[in-house]
Design a protein around this motif. Structure first.
Motif, mmCIF file in Angstrom:
data_model
loop_
_atom_site.group_PDB
_atom_site.id
_atom_site.type_symbol
_atom_site.label_atom_id
_atom_site.label_comp_id
_atom_site.label_asym_id
_atom_site.label_seq_id
_atom_site.Cartn_x
_atom_site.Cartn_y
_atom_site.Cartn_z
ATOM 1 N N TYR A 44 0.851 -1.186 0.000
ATOM 2 C CA TYR A 44 0.000 0.000 0.000
ATOM 3 C C TYR A 44 0.888 1.237 0.000
ATOM 4 C CZ TYR A 44 -3.456 -3.460 1.421
ATOM 5 O OH TYR A 44 -4.259 -4.562 1.469
ATOM 6 N N THR A 45 0.347 2.351 -0.474
ATOM 7 C CA THR A 45 1.125 3.579 -0.609
ATOM 8 C C THR A 45 0.797 4.566 0.512
ATOM 9 O OG1 THR A 45 -0.564 4.678 -1.937
ATOM 10 C CG2 THR A 45 1.051 3.306 -3.111
ATOM 11 N N ASN A 46 1.532 5.676 0.528
ATOM 12 C CA ASN A 46 1.228 6.757 1.475
ATOM 13 C C ASN A 46 -0.203 7.257 1.324
ATOM 14 O OD1 ASN A 46 3.584 6.915 2.914
ATOM 15 N ND2 ASN A 46 4.443 8.630 1.758
ATOM 16 N N GLU A 47 -0.666 7.360 0.077
ATOM 17 C CA GLU A 47 -2.029 7.835 -0.154
ATOM 18 C C GLU A 47 -3.049 6.871 0.429
ATOM 19 O OE1 GLU A 47 -2.950 10.814 -1.330
ATOM 20 O OE2 GLU A 47 -0.787 11.199 -1.217
ATOM 21 N N ASP A 48 -2.797 5.566 0.311
ATOM 22 C CA ASP A 48 -3.687 4.582 0.923
ATOM 23 C C ASP A 48 -3.720 4.763 2.435
ATOM 24 O OD1 ASP A 48 -4.246 3.321 -1.538
ATOM 25 O OD2 ASP A 48 -2.470 2.047 -1.371
ATOM 26 N N LEU A 49 -2.539 4.942 3.019
ATOM 27 C CA LEU A 49 -2.458 5.095 4.466
ATOM 28 C C LEU A 49 -3.191 6.352 4.921
ATOM 29 C CD1 LEU A 49 -1.447 4.432 7.284
ATOM 30 C CD2 LEU A 49 0.743 5.489 6.688
ATOM 31 N N LYS A 50 -2.973 7.469 4.232
ATOM 32 C CA LYS A 50 -3.641 8.710 4.621
ATOM 33 C C LYS A 50 -5.164 8.576 4.507
ATOM 34 C CE LYS A 50 -1.048 11.368 1.950
ATOM 35 N NZ LYS A 50 -0.534 12.607 1.296
ATOM 36 N N LYS A 51 -5.618 7.897 3.471
ATOM 37 C CA LYS A 51 -7.054 7.704 3.319
ATOM 38 C C LYS A 51 -7.613 6.869 4.466
ATOM 39 C CE LYS A 51 -10.566 6.614 -0.109
ATOM 40 N NZ LYS A 51 -10.829 6.228 -1.507
ATOM 41 N N LEU A 52 -6.901 5.818 4.851
ATOM 42 C CA LEU A 52 -7.361 4.983 5.959
ATOM 43 C C LEU A 52 -7.351 5.729 7.285
ATOM 44 C CD1 LEU A 52 -5.872 1.445 5.220
ATOM 45 C CD2 LEU A 52 -8.283 2.048 5.439
ATOM 46 N N LEU A 53 -6.362 6.585 7.499
ATOM 47 C CA LEU A 53 -6.332 7.394 8.720
ATOM 48 C C LEU A 53 -7.549 8.317 8.787
ATOM 49 C CD1 LEU A 53 -2.548 8.370 8.885
ATOM 50 C CD2 LEU A 53 -3.778 6.964 10.541
ATOM 51 N N ASN A 54 -7.896 8.909 7.663
ATOM 52 C CA ASN A 54 -9.065 9.778 7.631
ATOM 53 C C ASN A 54 -10.359 8.984 7.831
ATOM 54 O OD1 ASN A 54 -7.628 12.164 7.247
ATOM 55 N ND2 ASN A 54 -7.656 11.984 5.021
ATOM 56 N N ILE A 55 -10.428 7.830 7.198
ATOM 57 C CA ILE A 55 -11.609 6.980 7.357
ATOM 58 C C ILE A 55 -11.742 6.519 8.801
ATOM 59 C CG2 ILE A 55 -12.569 4.716 6.750
ATOM 60 C CD1 ILE A 55 -11.470 5.194 3.910
ATOM 61 N N SER A 56 -10.627 6.160 9.405
ATOM 62 C CA SER A 56 -10.645 5.734 10.803
ATOM 63 C C SER A 56 -11.211 6.840 11.687
ATOM 64 C CB SER A 56 -9.229 5.367 11.258
ATOM 65 O OG SER A 56 -9.203 5.088 12.647
ATOM 66 N N MET A 57 -10.804 8.084 11.433
ATOM 67 C CA MET A 57 -11.298 9.194 12.228
ATOM 68 C C MET A 57 -12.796 9.380 12.041
ATOM 69 S SD MET A 57 -10.721 11.503 14.418
ATOM 70 C CE MET A 57 -8.948 11.220 14.471
ATOM 71 N N LEU A 58 -13.289 9.260 10.820
ATOM 72 C CA LEU A 58 -14.717 9.420 10.567
ATOM 73 C C LEU A 58 -15.528 8.301 11.208
ATOM 74 C CD1 LEU A 58 -14.762 10.630 6.832
ATOM 75 C CD2 LEU A 58 -15.060 11.993 8.897
ATOM 76 N N THR A 59 -15.058 7.059 11.085
ATOM 77 C CA THR A 59 -15.814 5.954 11.683
ATOM 78 C C THR A 59 -15.864 6.071 13.200
ATOM 79 O OG1 THR A 59 -13.844 4.527 11.691
ATOM 80 C CG2 THR A 59 -15.324 4.370 9.778
ATOM 81 N N GLN A 60 -14.809 6.620 13.809
ATOM 82 C CA GLN A 60 -14.803 6.819 15.261
ATOM 83 C C GLN A 60 -15.850 7.844 15.702
ATOM 84 O OE1 GLN A 60 -10.822 7.630 16.844
ATOM 85 N NE2 GLN A 60 -9.950 6.296 15.289
ATOM 86 N N HIS A 61 -16.295 8.663 14.761
ATOM 87 C CA HIS A 61 -17.272 9.698 15.086
ATOM 88 C C HIS A 61 -18.629 9.407 14.451
ATOM 89 C CE1 HIS A 61 -13.548 11.775 16.236
ATOM 90 N NE2 HIS A 61 -14.320 12.431 17.073
ATOM 91 N N GLY A 62 -18.892 8.146 14.208
ATOM 92 C CA GLY A 62 -20.248 7.736 13.853
ATOM 93 C C GLY A 62 -20.563 7.616 12.382
ATOM 94 N N PHE A 63 -19.630 7.926 11.503
ATOM 95 C CA PHE A 63 -19.888 7.777 10.077
ATOM 96 C C PHE A 63 -19.830 6.295 9.690
ATOM 97 C CE2 PHE A 63 -18.648 12.161 10.446
ATOM 98 C CZ PHE A 63 -19.351 12.831 9.456
ATOM 99 N N LYS A 64 -20.728 5.877 8.821
ATOM 100 C CA LYS A 64 -20.758 4.498 8.351
ATOM 101 C C LYS A 64 -19.797 4.331 7.176
ATOM 102 C CE LYS A 64 -24.079 3.302 11.191
ATOM 103 N NZ LYS A 64 -23.794 2.411 12.343
ATOM 104 N N ILE A 65 -19.136 3.180 7.158
ATOM 105 C CA ILE A 65 -18.176 2.942 6.086
ATOM 106 C C ILE A 65 -18.866 2.934 4.730
ATOM 107 C CG2 ILE A 65 -18.328 0.432 6.334
ATOM 108 C CD1 ILE A 65 -15.249 2.535 5.286
ATOM 109 N N SER A 66 -20.113 2.478 4.687
ATOM 110 C CA SER A 66 -20.854 2.461 3.412
ATOM 111 C C SER A 66 -21.042 3.880 2.881
ATOM 112 C CB SER A 66 -22.208 1.777 3.596
ATOM 113 O OG SER A 66 -22.955 2.399 4.632
ATOM 114 N N ALA A 67 -21.259 4.843 3.792
ATOM 115 C CA ALA A 67 -21.416 6.241 3.371
ATOM 116 C C ALA A 67 -20.073 6.855 2.997
ATOM 117 C CB ALA A 67 -22.075 7.052 4.479
ATOM 118 N N ILE A 68 -19.038 6.543 3.792
ATOM 119 C CA ILE A 68 -17.705 7.094 3.510
ATOM 120 C C ILE A 68 -17.208 6.631 2.145
ATOM 121 C CG2 ILE A 68 -15.300 7.185 4.288
ATOM 122 C CD1 ILE A 68 -16.341 6.663 7.142
ATOM 123 N N SER A 69 -17.501 5.399 1.797
ATOM 124 C CA SER A 69 -17.019 4.842 0.528
ATOM 125 C C SER A 69 -17.586 5.574 -0.686
ATOM 126 C CB SER A 69 -17.352 3.354 0.441
ATOM 127 O OG SER A 69 -18.758 3.162 0.355
#
Length: 293
Positions: A44-69
């Motif tokens: 995986y690349t830096n861009e993949d990692l940064k995207k996952l870090l952002n997704i992790s933050m959103l899911t921790q605050h109630g966002f659904k992965i289906s919506a984030i995708s």
């Protein structure tokens, strides 16, 4: 792998998202798309990692992965920015990590300034920077980040503490006396001691800061020539108990009647009879609670 090529285990360690979950998100939502090396190893690349870090933050605050995708990268960034207004402590750690991964000095400076404005300098270091160091220390040990990345962040933080120390607008109180700070021979991890120096100066003491890897012979000469209110040293490198006890006795015998504070992870685990003027303080908070400070 290099800092541009992460394994799925690296992503798990850095983002906090389980590898199993990442694989499910890949297949179901196409969140990230790993590349393949010439030997067919997934990476995986830096861009993949940064995207996952952002997704992790959103899911921790109630966002659904289906919506984030379904969100574009710009929309994800907007959601993160909105979160940062009301959930700054959560955002700080991720921003510091992103500055480390990308070697992004402007991002680090912006994040650090926001923390200082919110918490004050001492709390910024205690509550955010030192826990962040513990985190990257683990990542460095398991090979998730490179020594270059660790050195990059360490030097930025080191400079912040030095500048803050130079800006202390308080003359030393002669009644408090002088404090000696040093690291023993072969000890190069200076940031903790630099911060002690800042804290002690800010409270009105004069300090003599010797820094890294001070030979015992030189230390003995300074202790003979000057009188100190107390002495502080810091040990992080692994050290057998016998070697620590020898070092402890040498320092304390060179400064009879003066309290010597031995701080850091090494003294924390020491058992044995210490000189009367030797005091073990396992961490920064313990040192800050000293009556003299």
């Amino acid at each position: 792998m290099t800092s541009e090529m992460y394994s799925i285990k690296d992503l798990e360690n850095l983002s906090g998202i389980k590898a199993h979950t990442i694989r499910i998100w890949e297949k179901r939502y196409g969140i990230v798309q790993p590349g393949r090396t010439d030997t067919n190893i997934r990476y995986y690349t830096n861009e993949d990692l940064k995207k996952l870090l952002n997704i992790s933050m959103l899911t921790q605050h109630g966002f659904k992965i289906s919506a984030i995708s379904q969100m574009a990268d710009e929309e994800i960034a907007q959601k993160i920015a909105a979160l940062s207004i009301v959930n700054q402590p959560d955002i700080y750690g991720e921003s510091l990590l992103l500055s480390l991964i990308d070697l992004d000095e402007p991002l680090f400076n912006k994040t650090f300034l926001e923390i200082v404005m919110s918490e004050g300098f001492e709390n910024a270091i205690i509550r955010y920077i030192f826990p962040f160091f513990r985190r990257i220390g683990i990542m460095w040990q398991i090979g998730t980040i490179t020594p270059a990345q660790e050195h990059f962040i360490s030097n930025l933080i080191r400079n912040k503490i030095i500048v803050a120390t130079e800006r202390i607008n308080r003359s030393p109180d002669p009644a408090l006396g002088t404090v000696l700070l040093f690291l023993p021979e072969n000890e190069l991890h200076e940031i903790g001691l630099l911060f002690y120096n800042y804290v002690i100066r800010a409270r009105g003491f004069k300090t003599i800061y010797l820094g890294q890897s001070v030979p015992q012979q030189s230390l003995d000469r300074i202790m003979t020539a000057r009188t100190f209110s107390f002495i502080v040293t810091h040990l992080t490198n692994p050290l057998p108990q016998e070697d620590f006890m020898n070092f402890c006795h040498l320092v304390c015998e060179a400064a009879p009647g003066i309290d010597v504070y031995f701080t850091g992870p090494v003294p924390e685990n020491i058992q044995g009879k210490l000189p009367k003027n030797a005091l073990l303080k396992k961490d920064l908070l313990s040192l800050l609670k000293m009556d003299i400070v």
